[in-house]
Design an enzyme around this catalytic site. Structure first.
Site, short mmCIF file in Angstrom:
data_model
loop_
_atom_site.label_atom_id
_atom_site.label_comp_id
_atom_site.label_asym_id
_atom_site.label_seq_id
_atom_site.Cartn_x
_atom_site.Cartn_y
_atom_site.Cartn_z
N HIS A 122 -39.23 92.11 39.05
CA HIS A 122 -39.94 91.34 38.02
C HIS A 122 -41.39 91.07 38.40
O HIS A 122 -42.03 90.21 37.80
CB HIS A 122 -39.21 90.03 37.72
CG HIS A 122 -37.92 90.22 36.96
ND1 HIS A 122 -36.99 89.23 36.79
CD2 HIS A 122 -37.41 91.32 36.33
CE1 HIS A 122 -35.95 89.70 36.09
NE2 HIS A 122 -36.18 90.97 35.81
N CYS A 130 -54.98 94.84 35.96
CA CYS A 130 -55.71 95.01 34.70
C CYS A 130 -54.71 95.04 33.54
O CYS A 130 -53.67 95.70 33.63
CB CYS A 130 -56.47 96.33 34.76
SG CYS A 130 -57.16 96.84 33.17
N CYS A 153 -61.47 93.14 34.67
CA CYS A 153 -61.44 94.40 35.39
C CYS A 153 -62.80 95.10 35.21
O CYS A 153 -63.54 94.76 34.27
CB CYS A 153 -60.31 95.25 34.80
SG CYS A 153 -60.17 96.91 35.48
P1 OAD Z 1 -31.66 81.23 36.66
O1 OAD Z 1 -32.50 79.98 36.66
O2 OAD Z 1 -31.21 81.75 35.36
O3 OAD Z 1 -30.37 81.00 37.56
C1 OAD Z 1 -30.46 80.43 38.83
C2 OAD Z 1 -29.09 80.46 39.45
O4 OAD Z 1 -29.22 79.97 40.78
C3 OAD Z 1 -28.05 79.57 38.74
O5 OAD Z 1 -26.91 80.34 38.47
C4 OAD Z 1 -27.73 78.49 39.76
O6 OAD Z 1 -26.35 78.13 39.78
C5 OAD Z 1 -28.10 79.17 41.07
N1 OAD Z 1 -28.48 78.27 42.16
C6 OAD Z 1 -29.03 77.04 42.10
N2 OAD Z 1 -29.19 76.53 43.34
C7 OAD Z 1 -28.73 77.47 44.20
C8 OAD Z 1 -28.62 77.54 45.63
N3 OAD Z 1 -29.00 76.54 46.42
N4 OAD Z 1 -28.06 78.66 46.17
C9 OAD Z 1 -27.67 79.69 45.36
N5 OAD Z 1 -27.75 79.67 44.03
C10 OAD Z 1 -28.28 78.57 43.45
O7 OAD Z 1 -32.49 82.32 37.49
P2 OAD Z 1 -32.35 83.91 37.51
O8 OAD Z 1 -30.95 84.32 37.24
O9 OAD Z 1 -32.99 84.39 38.75
O10 OAD Z 1 -37.42 86.51 34.63
O11 OAD Z 1 -33.24 84.30 36.29
C11 OAD Z 1 -33.42 85.67 36.00
C12 OAD Z 1 -34.76 85.87 35.34
O12 OAD Z 1 -34.87 85.02 34.21
C13 OAD Z 1 -35.95 85.48 36.19
O13 OAD Z 1 -36.32 86.49 37.10
C14 OAD Z 1 -37.00 85.25 35.18
C15 OAD Z 1 -36.19 84.43 34.20
O14 OAD Z 1 -36.59 84.34 32.92
C16 OAD Z 1 -38.70 86.71 34.29
O15 OAD Z 1 -39.55 85.86 34.37
C17 OAD Z 1 -38.94 88.10 33.80
#
Ligand code: OAD
Length: 244
Positions: A122, A130, A153
């Protein structure tokens, strides 16, 4: 259906000779003090995704987009890797190129922990590029808090964050696809399983016979695709995950 239980009910997995694919999400950085997106108090509670993380949002208000990422850059300067990042760096040391580490996170904490080969699907918070892709992405820790400060740019187009926004293609999907097709063990750490294509990687790994494990405090949306859900915090569960 996944076998879900506290992480310490599961034995460390012997990965000698095995190819391991690890996918991390916002949860791996939560214990370092970086907010996740969808948990209570998460970033998407404060911001509308489409305003700060989409090409349409950039076209409508580039200054708002840059304020959002500038605040996150400033925060990234104050945080440190936690036990999960450090353990993954040690696994890389032990497994070499048998470990493929892909992250959905844009923060630099895997690298700060010592991981050398991190695939940032991501994008990366500390890089810009740019908006017309006239030049490759470059390291940038600048904070741009208003329209006048947004750099240009040499081609005249605006400089944008090197982030994959909604509606854009994640980076390095070819190398990710190859690694998924070849893995024996697939682990997701701290991702809610709500955002594709990353949420579908587990199915791909399963289809080639890999053992599939989830680590996080609660079951993700795609829990059914995992053999095991090891419920706990990344900082507790990841160091005990593998025997190398
Ligand atoms: P989320 O915020 O959707 O999910 C975070 C996850 O981390 C949840 O399932 C929590 O239960 C878990 N969590 C919280 N604390 C934790 C800990 N101490 N240890 C392990 N797990 C824990 O985040 P992502 O799934 O990463 O994309 O989100 C995916 C994408 O959605 C991101 O990369 C971003 C977002 O929109 C873009 O910006 C393109």
């Amino acid at each position: 259906m996944a076998h879900a239980a506290a992480y310490d009910d599961f034995a460390s997995l012997d990965v000698s000779g095995k190819r391991v694919f690890v996918l991390t999400g916002a949860g791996v950085s939560a214990e370092s003090g970086i907010r996740t997106f969808r948990d209570a108090g998460g970033l998407w509670g404060d911001y509308r995704v489409e305003e700060v993380a989409s090409p349409e949002g950039w076209a409508a208000d580039a200054a708002l987009v840059w304020r959002f990422y500038s605040e996150r850059r400033a925060k990234a300067g104050t945080v440190h890797p936690n036990a999960a990042h450090l353990a993954l760096a040690q696994f890389e040391e032990a497994l070499g190129d048998r470990l493929f580490l892909a992250t959905q996170n844009v923060d630099p904490l895997h690298e700060r922990a010592g991981s050398r080969r991190v695939v940032h699907m991501h994008g990366e918070l500390m890089k810009s590029r740019c908006e017309r892709d006239h030049a490759p992405p470059f390291e940038d820790s600048g904070l741009y808090m208003d329209a006048a400060s947004i750099p240009r740019c040499s081609c005249g187009a605006r400089i944008r964050p090197h982030i994959c926004w909604f509606g854009e293609m994640p980076f390095e999907m070819d190398s990710i696809g190859r690694a998924l097709s070849n893995c024996d063990v697939f682990v997701t750490i701290g991702s809610s399983g709500a955002v594709y294509p990353a949420a579908g990687f587990v199915q791909r790994a399963r289809s080639v016979g890999a053992k599939t494990i989830y680590i996080g405090p609660e079951q993700p949306d795609n829990a059914d695709a995992f053999d095991e859900c090891r419920l706990g915090k990344a900082g507790d569960a990841v160091p005990a995950l593998f025997r190398t």
